[in-house]
Motif scaffolding. Structure first.
Motif, PDB file in Angstrom:
ATOM      1  N   LYS A  27       0.863  -1.180   0.000  1.00  0.00           N
ATOM      2  CA  LYS A  27       0.000   0.000   0.000  1.00  0.00           C
ATOM      3  C   LYS A  27       0.900   1.230   0.000  1.00  0.00           C
ATOM      4  CE  LYS A  27      -3.720  -2.451   0.284  1.00  0.00           C
ATOM      5  NZ  LYS A  27      -4.378  -2.756  -0.964  1.00  0.00           N
ATOM      6  N   LEU A 133     -11.439  -5.661  -7.276  1.00  0.00           N
ATOM      7  CA  LEU A 133     -10.843  -4.817  -8.293  1.00  0.00           C
ATOM      8  C   LEU A 133      -9.673  -4.107  -7.651  1.00  0.00           C
ATOM      9  CD1 LEU A 133     -10.784  -3.164 -10.994  1.00  0.00           C
ATOM     10  CD2 LEU A 133     -12.332  -1.555  -9.843  1.00  0.00           C
ATOM     11  N   ARG A 134      -8.486  -4.251  -8.192  1.00  0.00           N
ATOM     12  CA  ARG A 134      -7.297  -3.587  -7.656  1.00  0.00           C
ATOM     13  C   ARG A 134      -6.954  -2.405  -8.546  1.00  0.00           C
ATOM     14  NH1 ARG A 134      -3.889  -5.165  -3.948  1.00  0.00           N
ATOM     15  NH2 ARG A 134      -4.469  -7.334  -4.188  1.00  0.00           N
ATOM     16  N   ILE A 135      -6.812  -1.229  -7.941  1.00  0.00           N
ATOM     17  CA  ILE A 135      -6.427  -0.033  -8.659  1.00  0.00           C
ATOM     18  C   ILE A 135      -4.904   0.051  -8.653  1.00  0.00           C
ATOM     19  CG2 ILE A 135      -6.622   2.485  -8.777  1.00  0.00           C
ATOM     20  CD1 ILE A 135      -9.297   0.964  -9.166  1.00  0.00           C
ATOM     21  N   THR A 136      -4.301   0.115  -9.819  1.00  0.00           N
ATOM     22  CA  THR A 136      -2.833   0.180  -9.892  1.00  0.00           C
ATOM     23  C   THR A 136      -2.362   1.514 -10.428  1.00  0.00           C
ATOM     24  OG1 THR A 136      -2.868  -0.834 -12.067  1.00  0.00           O
ATOM     25  CG2 THR A 136      -2.562  -2.292 -10.192  1.00  0.00           C
TER      26      THR A 136
END
Length: 136
Positions: A27, A133-136
């Protein structure tokens, strides 16, 4: 070694470092700063005066609660610290959550049995499907 559990929010650095060492995703300091400020409840396990484990509850405090960030440094795993963290988080939830509240968590592969002892059940298709959902 003396372990002590405290109801407190970890520092951004301790949060990031313990998560990474325990195998959880990274993170950013910016995201951790905001997220830690908006959590409902957090705990830290100390070995003497060093943070070695964390756990948090996030959500809206009424309808939804989510258990997140259950993490213990590898050198301190398999000593009951995850259980200590979960017991305290579940006590908070049972003392705080109102009837009809929904409590959820995303378990890493291989850990669902650990969470079953606290009353959690796997969400399996076709009745339910966990999604992310992963925000990159």
């Amino acid at each position: 070694m003396q372990y002590e559990l405290k109801d407190e929010v970890p520092s951004v650095n301790d949060y990031i470092n313990i998560r990474l060492a325990a195998g959880l995703s990274r993170k950013s300091p910016e995201a951790a700063t905001v997220g830690l400020k908006h959590g409902l409840f957090s705990v830290i396990v100390y070995a003497d005066s060093t943070p070695v484990g964390i756990g948090r509850v996030i959500g809206d405090g009424g309808c939804f609660f989510e258990i997140v960030d259950i993490a213990v440094l590898p050198a301190h795993q398999k000593k009951g610290l995850g259980h200590l963290i979960m017991q305290r988080l579940m006590r908070y939830i049972h003392e705080t959550a109102l009837p009809t509240a929904y409590v959820s968590l995303m378990a890493d592969h291989g850990t669902p049995e650990f969470y079953k002892r606290y009353g959690f059940e796997a969400s399996l298709p076709p009745a339910k499907s966990g999604m992310s959902l992963r925000i990159t």
